[in-house]
Design a protein around this motif. Structure first.
Motif, PDB file in Angstrom:
ATOM      1  N   PRO A  74       0.835  -1.205   0.000  1.00 60.37           N
ATOM      2  CA  PRO A  74       0.000   0.000   0.000  1.00 60.37           C
ATOM      3  C   PRO A  74       0.871   1.258   0.000  1.00 60.37           C
ATOM      4  CG  PRO A  74      -0.775  -1.581   1.631  1.00 60.37           C
ATOM      5  CD  PRO A  74       0.546  -2.084   1.141  1.00 60.37           C
ATOM      6  N   LEU A  75       0.507   2.205  -0.849  1.00 59.79           N
ATOM      7  CA  LEU A  75       1.247   3.458  -0.989  1.00 59.79           C
ATOM      8  C   LEU A  75       0.364   4.602  -0.515  1.00 59.79           C
ATOM      9  CD1 LEU A  75       3.497   5.337  -2.012  1.00 59.79           C
ATOM     10  CD2 LEU A  75       2.519   5.106  -4.318  1.00 59.79           C
ATOM     11  N   VAL A  76       0.875   5.375   0.449  1.00 56.89           N
ATOM     12  CA  VAL A  76       0.129   6.518   0.983  1.00 56.89           C
ATOM     13  C   VAL A  76       0.839   7.796   0.556  1.00 56.89           C
ATOM     14  CG1 VAL A  76      -0.772   7.635   3.042  1.00 56.89           C
ATOM     15  CG2 VAL A  76      -0.550   5.136   2.975  1.00 56.89           C
ATOM     16  N   ARG A  77       0.117   8.696  -0.081  1.00 60.94           N
ATOM     17  CA  ARG A  77       0.659   9.996  -0.476  1.00 60.94           C
ATOM     18  C   ARG A  77       0.110  11.057   0.460  1.00 60.94           C
ATOM     19  NH1 ARG A  77       4.937  12.641  -2.733  1.00 60.94           N
ATOM     20  NH2 ARG A  77       4.278  14.467  -3.941  1.00 60.94           N
ATOM     21  N   LEU A  78       1.005  11.721   1.209  1.00 61.28           N
ATOM     22  CA  LEU A  78       0.594  12.735   2.166  1.00 61.28           C
ATOM     23  C   LEU A  78       0.640  14.117   1.528  1.00 61.28           C
ATOM     24  CD1 LEU A  78       2.433  11.656   5.435  1.00 61.28           C
ATOM     25  CD2 LEU A  78       0.046  11.294   4.836  1.00 61.28           C
ATOM     26  N   HIS A  90      -1.475  18.481  12.702  1.00 63.81           N
ATOM     27  CA  HIS A  90      -2.338  17.367  12.356  1.00 63.81           C
ATOM     28  C   HIS A  90      -1.676  16.060  12.776  1.00 63.81           C
ATOM     29  CE1 HIS A  90      -5.008  19.899   9.884  1.00 63.81           C
ATOM     30  NE2 HIS A  90      -3.895  20.585   9.631  1.00 63.81           N
ATOM     31  N   PRO A  91      -2.409  15.110  13.328  1.00 65.86           N
ATOM     32  CA  PRO A  91      -1.810  13.825  13.690  1.00 65.86           C
ATOM     33  C   PRO A  91      -1.419  13.038  12.446  1.00 65.86           C
ATOM     34  CG  PRO A  91      -4.184  13.739  13.940  1.00 65.86           C
ATOM     35  CD  PRO A  91      -3.839  15.165  13.633  1.00 65.86           C
ATOM     36  N   TRP A  92      -0.377  12.242  12.595  1.00 56.99           N
ATOM     37  CA  TRP A  92       0.042  11.391  11.481  1.00 56.99           C
ATOM     38  C   TRP A  92      -1.068  10.376  11.208  1.00 56.99           C
ATOM     39  CZ3 TRP A  92       4.587  12.003   8.789  1.00 56.99           C
ATOM     40  CH2 TRP A  92       4.898  11.012   7.856  1.00 56.99           C
ATOM     41  N   PRO A  93      -1.493  10.206   9.957  1.00 52.66           N
ATOM     42  CA  PRO A  93      -2.672   9.374   9.656  1.00 52.66           C
ATOM     43  C   PRO A  93      -2.396   7.876   9.740  1.00 52.66           C
ATOM     44  CG  PRO A  93      -1.721  10.226   7.636  1.00 52.66           C
ATOM     45  CD  PRO A  93      -0.939  10.858   8.757  1.00 52.66           C
ATOM     46  N   LEU A  94      -2.080   7.406  10.936  1.00 51.16           N
ATOM     47  CA  LEU A  94      -1.857   5.984  11.157  1.00 51.16           C
ATOM     48  C   LEU A  94      -3.184   5.288  11.457  1.00 51.16           C
ATOM     49  CD1 LEU A  94       1.235   6.291  13.517  1.00 51.16           C
ATOM     50  CD2 LEU A  94       1.291   5.456  11.154  1.00 51.16           C
ATOM     51  N   THR A  95      -3.268   4.029  11.112  1.00 56.04           N
ATOM     52  CA  THR A  95      -4.446   3.249  11.470  1.00 56.04           C
ATOM     53  C   THR A  95      -4.375   2.867  12.952  1.00 56.04           C
ATOM     54  OG1 THR A  95      -3.423   1.126  10.941  1.00 56.04           O
ATOM     55  CG2 THR A  95      -4.509   2.316   9.131  1.00 56.04           C
ATOM     56  N   ALA A  96      -5.499   2.429  13.478  1.00 53.93           N
ATOM     57  CA  ALA A  96      -5.520   1.997  14.878  1.00 53.93           C
ATOM     58  C   ALA A  96      -4.590   0.817  15.103  1.00 53.93           C
ATOM     59  CB  ALA A  96      -6.951   1.639  15.292  1.00 53.93           C
ATOM     60  N   ASP A  97      -4.515  -0.075  14.124  1.00 47.73           N
ATOM     61  CA  ASP A  97      -3.628  -1.237  14.245  1.00 47.73           C
ATOM     62  C   ASP A  97      -2.165  -0.806  14.247  1.00 47.73           C
ATOM     63  OD1 ASP A  97      -3.241  -4.254  14.107  1.00 47.73           O
ATOM     64  OD2 ASP A  97      -2.144  -3.622  12.317  1.00 47.73           O
ATOM     65  N   GLU A  98      -1.805   0.161  13.378  1.00 49.23           N
ATOM     66  CA  GLU A  98      -0.437   0.650  13.342  1.00 49.23           C
ATOM     67  C   GLU A  98      -0.048   1.320  14.654  1.00 49.23           C
ATOM     68  OE1 GLU A  98       0.288   1.624   8.589  1.00 49.23           O
ATOM     69  OE2 GLU A  98      -0.843   3.045   9.829  1.00 49.23           O
ATOM     70  N   GLN A  99      -0.957   2.091  15.209  1.00 45.97           N
ATOM     71  CA  GLN A  99      -0.668   2.744  16.482  1.00 45.97           C
ATOM     72  C   GLN A  99      -0.515   1.722  17.611  1.00 45.97           C
ATOM     73  OE1 GLN A  99      -3.082   6.254  17.401  1.00 45.97           O
ATOM     74  NE2 GLN A  99      -3.776   6.304  15.278  1.00 45.97           N
ATOM     75  N   ALA A 100      -1.340   0.693  17.598  1.00 44.08           N
ATOM     76  CA  ALA A 100      -1.265  -0.320  18.649  1.00 44.08           C
ATOM     77  C   ALA A 100       0.026  -1.132  18.544  1.00 44.08           C
ATOM     78  CB  ALA A 100      -2.484  -1.241  18.568  1.00 44.08           C
ATOM     79  N   ARG A 101       0.430  -1.463  17.339  1.00 40.73           N
ATOM     80  CA  ARG A 101       1.631  -2.269  17.128  1.00 40.73           C
ATOM     81  C   ARG A 101       2.915  -1.444  17.189  1.00 40.73           C
ATOM     82  NH1 ARG A 101       0.862  -7.363  14.748  1.00 40.73           N
ATOM     83  NH2 ARG A 101      -1.323  -7.865  14.301  1.00 40.73           N
ATOM     84  N   GLY A 102       2.800  -0.127  17.006  1.00 42.89           N
ATOM     85  CA  GLY A 102       3.980   0.722  17.003  1.00 42.89           C
ATOM     86  C   GLY A 102       4.813   0.596  15.746  1.00 42.89           C
ATOM     87  N   ARG A 103       4.224   0.182  14.659  1.00 41.41           N
ATOM     88  CA  ARG A 103       4.947   0.057  13.394  1.00 41.41           C
ATOM     89  C   ARG A 103       3.968   0.132  12.222  1.00 41.41           C
ATOM     90  NH1 ARG A 103       5.021  -5.293  15.411  1.00 41.41           N
ATOM     91  NH2 ARG A 103       3.964  -6.801  14.051  1.00 41.41           N
ATOM     92  N   PRO A 117       6.724  10.662  12.907  1.00 43.61           N
ATOM     93  CA  PRO A 117       6.191  10.594  14.282  1.00 43.61           C
ATOM     94  C   PRO A 117       7.078   9.755  15.191  1.00 43.61           C
ATOM     95  CG  PRO A 117       4.990   9.100  12.863  1.00 43.61           C
ATOM     96  CD  PRO A 117       5.912   9.876  11.967  1.00 43.61           C
ATOM     97  N   ALA A 118       7.014  10.047  16.484  1.00 41.77           N
ATOM     98  CA  ALA A 118       7.799   9.305  17.469  1.00 41.77           C
ATOM     99  C   ALA A 118       7.144   7.961  17.771  1.00 41.77           C
ATOM    100  CB  ALA A 118       7.932  10.128  18.746  1.00 41.77           C
ATOM    101  N   HIS A 119       7.969   7.021  18.238  1.00 40.17           N
ATOM    102  CA  HIS A 119       7.513   5.721  18.733  1.00 40.17           C
ATOM    103  C   HIS A 119       6.857   4.869  17.648  1.00 40.17           C
ATOM    104  CE1 HIS A 119       8.373   7.662  22.485  1.00 40.17           C
ATOM    105  NE2 HIS A 119       7.359   8.515  22.368  1.00 40.17           N
ATOM    106  N   ILE A 120       7.177   5.123  16.389  1.00 38.97           N
ATOM    107  CA  ILE A 120       6.645   4.318  15.289  1.00 38.97           C
ATOM    108  C   ILE A 120       7.808   3.843  14.426  1.00 38.97           C
ATOM    109  CG2 ILE A 120       5.199   4.266  13.220  1.00 38.97           C
ATOM    110  CD1 ILE A 120       3.572   4.399  15.721  1.00 38.97           C
TER     111      ILE A 120
END
Length: 385
Positions: A74-78, A90-103, A117-120
């Motif tokens: 998947p390719l995301v263009r910001l 603005h928060p980095w547009p991470l999914t809930a799963d990405e935020q939970a896993r930290g990657r 973003p930090a911690h990712i």
């Protein structure tokens, strides 16, 4: 089972056994997902920014086609309005799963400049059209910046990193290759494997060395050197200790250890079967090659290749190569002190270490010799000097 069916079954089983070891490589080629360092060989070192160029070309084509995937990822263009990772933006547009896993496994491309973003951890490539700044202590597969790339304190890159200008902060680790179109600066202690840029700067630059005489004499006739005037080469059949401030013209081959005193000047190349040590302020207008460790004292200047089958230690303020005439420093283990400037490539086959604030020779604890870990040198480097 008929005979043809038996042979077909045997052929299929044989093919399966042969292909099983190749399946991880085939998956990586089709859909590169793993976040582990890639081995760098001699061919890679000859074209250090190849992976970055290829990725940039594929990404540019995907963006022109408005694709939402690249190599099945998947390719995301910001857009520029969604790039700020700080609390006020603005928060980095991470999914809930990405935020939970930290990657994140997605590939990201940002218009303009971006702060990650930090911690990712990003297990796929991240690119920015302009500046790209990593987060402190984060892990990345690969990073690409159109202008400046900043690797923050304690961050690590597993595959490659590239920008027009690259700055590596204290405590960063580059497990793959790090390249820059113009300048690559290491501000403090850092670990690396392959660095390449027209200008590599380790710490703060030091004042230039004074000019040296244009014409040099032959070395003292009492030294144990057999000179071959026709070949322009001298051979020392035993260990050689060159007195300080001696100069000579021609290549010099040492069949044992070679030790140059302070302020020597060789208008030619040096080669040693064992260790090679150069005192502070020594200048060598050719290559420096040794089977044992090479140790260059403070302020040494080498215009050509520095290659050892064991280790290279560059003292404070050494200069390797010249502007417009790139050179290579290569060995299984490399240590670089503050103020060193290299025009070209520094390739550590096993481990490279940039040391900040280290006077004289880069390390007081020499790296143990490990000839078996030597990188494969190109034939022209083996035959030099």
């Amino acid at each position: 089972m008929t005979v043809p069916m038996t042979w077909l079954a045997l052929f299929s089983l044989t093919a399966l056994v042969l292909l099983l070891p190749m399946l991880p490589a085939l998956r990586e080629w089709r859909r590169p997902r793993d976040a582990t360092p890639l081995h760098i060989d001699a061919q890679d070192a000859l074209d250090p920014d190849l992976l970055a160029r290829r990725f940039a070309d594929r990404l540019a084509q995907a963006l022109r086609e408005s694709a939402d995937h690249l190599n099945d990822q998947p390719l995301v263009r910001l857009a520029e309005a969604a790039q700020t990772a700080g609390p006020a933006g603005h928060p980095w547009p991470l999914t809930a799963d990405e935020q939970a896993r930290g990657r994140s496994q997605r590939l990201w491309s940002a218009a303009g400049s971006v702060q990650l973003p930090a911690h990712i951890a990003f297990h796929a490539e991240v690119a920015a059209d302009d500046d790209l700044r990593s987060a402190k202590g984060a892990t990345y597969r690969a990073l690409l910046a159109g202008r400046q790339l900043w690797l923050a304190e304690g961050s690590q890159v597993l595959r490659w990193a590239h920008g027009h200008d690259v700055v590596v902060a204290e405590g960063a680790a580059i497990h793959g290759r790090c390249t820059a179109q113009q300048r690559l600066t290491l501000l403090g202690q850092a670990r690396f494997q392959l660095l390449h840029a027209p200008l590599l700067q380790f710490g703060a630059p030091l004042p230039p060395e004074p000019e040296v005489p244009a014409v040099l004499p032959q070395p003292d006739a009492t030294l144990p050197i057999e000179w071959h005037a026709g070949a322009g080469r001298g051979v020392a059949h035993a260990d050689l200790r060159m007195p300080p401030r001696h100069g000579w013209q021609g290549d010099l081959v040492g069949m044992g250890q070679v030790q140059l005193g302070e302020g020597c000047h060789a208008r030619g190349s040096l080669k040693a079967r064992r260790t090679l040590t150069a005192g502070a302020g020594t200048r060598i207008d050719g290559h420096v090659i040794a089977e044992g460790a090479i140790e260059l004292g403070e302020g040494c200047l080498v215009q050509g290749v520095v290659a050892s089958e064991t280790a290279v230690r560059l003292g404070r303020g050494c200069r390797i190569g010249l502007p417009g005439r790139p050179a290579t420093v290569t060995a299984p283990h490399i240590e670089v002190a503050e103020g060193v400037v290299v025009h070209g490539t520094v390739w550590a086959g096993e481990q490279g270490l940039a040391l900040s604030g280290s006077p004289g020779v880069a390390s007081a604890n020499p790296v143990p010799p490990q000839p078996a870990l030597s990188p494969t040198l190109p034939p022209d480097l083996k035959a030099a000097a």
